[in-house]
Design a protein around this motif. Structure first.
Motif, PDB file in Angstrom:
ATOM      1  N   ASP A 140       0.843  -1.189   0.000  1.00  0.00           N
ATOM      2  CA  ASP A 140       0.000   0.000   0.000  1.00  0.00           C
ATOM      3  C   ASP A 140       0.879   1.240   0.000  1.00  0.00           C
ATOM      4  OD1 ASP A 140       1.015   0.230   2.571  1.00  0.00           O
ATOM      5  OD2 ASP A 140      -0.880  -0.203   3.580  1.00  0.00           O
ATOM      6  N   THR A 141       0.280   2.405   0.168  1.00  0.00           N
ATOM      7  CA  THR A 141       1.047   3.652   0.101  1.00  0.00           C
ATOM      8  C   THR A 141       2.020   3.796   1.262  1.00  0.00           C
ATOM      9  OG1 THR A 141      -0.791   4.768   1.243  1.00  0.00           O
ATOM     10  CG2 THR A 141      -0.750   4.875  -1.171  1.00  0.00           C
ATOM     11  N   ASN A 142       1.826   3.022   2.330  1.00  0.00           N
ATOM     12  CA  ASN A 142       2.724   3.073   3.484  1.00  0.00           C
ATOM     13  C   ASN A 142       3.789   1.987   3.451  1.00  0.00           C
ATOM     14  OD1 ASN A 142       1.267   5.263   4.696  1.00  0.00           O
ATOM     15  ND2 ASN A 142      -0.273   3.801   5.410  1.00  0.00           N
ATOM     16  N   GLY A 143       3.813   1.207   2.374  1.00  0.00           N
ATOM     17  CA  GLY A 143       4.807   0.151   2.258  1.00  0.00           C
ATOM     18  C   GLY A 143       4.459  -1.109   3.019  1.00  0.00           C
ATOM     19  N   ASN A 144       3.169  -1.313   3.315  1.00  0.00           N
ATOM     20  CA  ASN A 144       2.716  -2.494   4.046  1.00  0.00           C
ATOM     21  C   ASN A 144       1.879  -3.379   3.139  1.00  0.00           C
ATOM     22  OD1 ASN A 144       3.826  -1.517   6.552  1.00  0.00           O
ATOM     23  ND2 ASN A 144       2.045  -0.173   6.742  1.00  0.00           N
ATOM     24  N   PRO A 145       1.868  -4.693   3.379  1.00  0.00           N
ATOM     25  CA  PRO A 145       1.008  -5.580   2.586  1.00  0.00           C
ATOM     26  C   PRO A 145      -0.459  -5.226   2.766  1.00  0.00           C
ATOM     27  CG  PRO A 145       2.661  -6.836   3.801  1.00  0.00           C
ATOM     28  CD  PRO A 145       2.727  -5.441   4.324  1.00  0.00           C
ATOM     29  N   ILE A 146      -1.242  -5.451   1.721  1.00  0.00           N
ATOM     30  CA  ILE A 146      -2.685  -5.179   1.756  1.00  0.00           C
ATOM     31  C   ILE A 146      -3.394  -6.455   2.180  1.00  0.00           C
ATOM     32  CG2 ILE A 146      -4.693  -4.526   0.379  1.00  0.00           C
ATOM     33  CD1 ILE A 146      -2.782  -2.917  -1.401  1.00  0.00           C
ATOM     34  N   ILE A 147      -3.948  -6.441   3.395  1.00  0.00           N
ATOM     35  CA  ILE A 147      -4.588  -7.619   3.962  1.00  0.00           C
ATOM     36  C   ILE A 147      -6.003  -7.256   4.399  1.00  0.00           C
ATOM     37  CG2 ILE A 147      -4.500  -9.372   5.777  1.00  0.00           C
ATOM     38  CD1 ILE A 147      -1.482  -9.032   5.866  1.00  0.00           C
ATOM     39  N   LEU A 148      -6.974  -8.042   3.975  1.00  0.00           N
ATOM     40  CA  LEU A 148      -8.365  -7.873   4.379  1.00  0.00           C
ATOM     41  C   LEU A 148      -8.771  -9.044   5.269  1.00  0.00           C
ATOM     42  CD1 LEU A 148     -10.017  -6.724   1.011  1.00  0.00           C
ATOM     43  CD2 LEU A 148      -9.078  -5.320   2.845  1.00  0.00           C
ATOM     44  N   GLY A 149      -9.572  -8.741   6.288  1.00  0.00           N
ATOM     45  CA  GLY A 149     -10.023  -9.768   7.223  1.00  0.00           C
ATOM     46  C   GLY A 149     -10.955 -10.771   6.561  1.00  0.00           C
ATOM     47  N   ASN A 150     -11.153 -11.886   7.242  1.00  0.00           N
ATOM     48  CA  ASN A 150     -12.013 -12.934   6.698  1.00  0.00           C
ATOM     49  C   ASN A 150     -13.474 -12.551   6.680  1.00  0.00           C
ATOM     50  OD1 ASN A 150      -9.836 -14.748   6.282  1.00  0.00           O
ATOM     51  ND2 ASN A 150      -9.865 -15.308   8.464  1.00  0.00           N
TER      52      ASN A 150
END
Length: 271
Positions: A140-150
């Protein structure tokens, strides 16, 4: 004549590399986000046979007599024009309209960049992570992986043109989740190091990546969901370039043949 043999040989080697580049372009005509590569040539050293002031009777000679020693490949550069937008039925297909690149984290922990927006959600320990087809997480724009909850239904996830990940509320209106897909630009994209899998690595020549979300001085790219950016390879142009390369190769081979015949005649003079 020996000089001509080696000079023509350098031309054949250069045209062989040129043909290899053209073949690579044609083989990637259907590769998502692929950028056409072009060979650039430069002349080798010149040998001075006579200076500008040297003549048989000592008179002024305005030009020198120099002979080149061949050619070599100086660089293979990529043309970063935008490819055609191809419609896709997958909601995790994204095309970039602009100069931006997606960022992915490699297995070695380094960040790499790509125009290939053929993404997917992969099951992770704490939810569903957005990755490329090789399983590398998209940043993402902050350099973190894009993770969505279940708790999210992935088929209902949408992405706005500014890269915001959205999910419908109770009224079925998409609402931002506070996650934005990172888009990055480079002052000199031609300086990027080309890697396999349509990935690029930053170098000193390319400069540092410019985060579009944090830099108001760059023209922001648009993320188009439901589309993929096709290759920008023009098949007709590549076929013409292939014919030119083949003819140049033949001309250099003819020069070698002519030099060989002249050497043969010189050897026969002693008989």
């Amino acid at each position: 004549m020996v000089r001509s043999l080696w000079t023509a040989a350098t031309g054949m080697i250069a045209q062989q590399i040129n043909l290899d580049t053209i073949a690579n372009n044609l083989s990637n005509v259907n590769t998502t986000g692929y950028k056409t590569q072009v060979n650039e040539f430069k002349t080798l050293l010149y040998q001075t046979l006579q200076t500008r002031t040297t003549t048989a009777n000592g008179e002024w000679k305005p030009t020198s007599a120099q002979v080149g020693l061949g050619v070599r490949n100086s660089a293979i550069t990529s043309i970063f024009t935008t490819g055609n937008m191809l419609a896709s039925e997958r909601n995790t297909s994204f095309a970039i309209d602009g100069k931006g690149f997606f960022a992915v984290r490699g297995e070695d922990g380094n960040t790499y960049y790509t125009r290939n927006g053929n993404l997917q959600f992969t099951l992770a320990a704490n939810g569903n992570m957005l990755t490329n087809t090789d399983g590398l997480p998209v940043m993402d724009t902050n350099g973190n992986p894009i993770i969505l909850g279940n708790e999210f239904i992935l088929s209902q996830v949408t992405v706005s043109q500014d890269g915001q990940v959205c999910y419908p509320d109770e009224n079925n209106n998409p609402q931002p989740l506070g996650i934005t897909i990172g888009l990055f630009q480079f002052n000199n994209p031609n300086g990027l190091e080309k890697l396999e899998g349509s990935l690029f690595a930053q170098t000193v020549a390319s400069g540092q990546p410019i985060n579009e979300a944090l830099n108001p001085n760059v023209e922001r790219s648009k993320v188009i969901q439901g589309y993929l950016e096709g290759s920008n390879v023009q098949v007709a142009d590549e076929m013409v370039n292939m014919i030119v390369a083949q003819r140049a190769y033949e001309l250099n081979s003819k020069a070698i043949q002519a030099s060989d015949e002249m050497l043969q005649q010189a050897n026969n003079l002693r008989r």
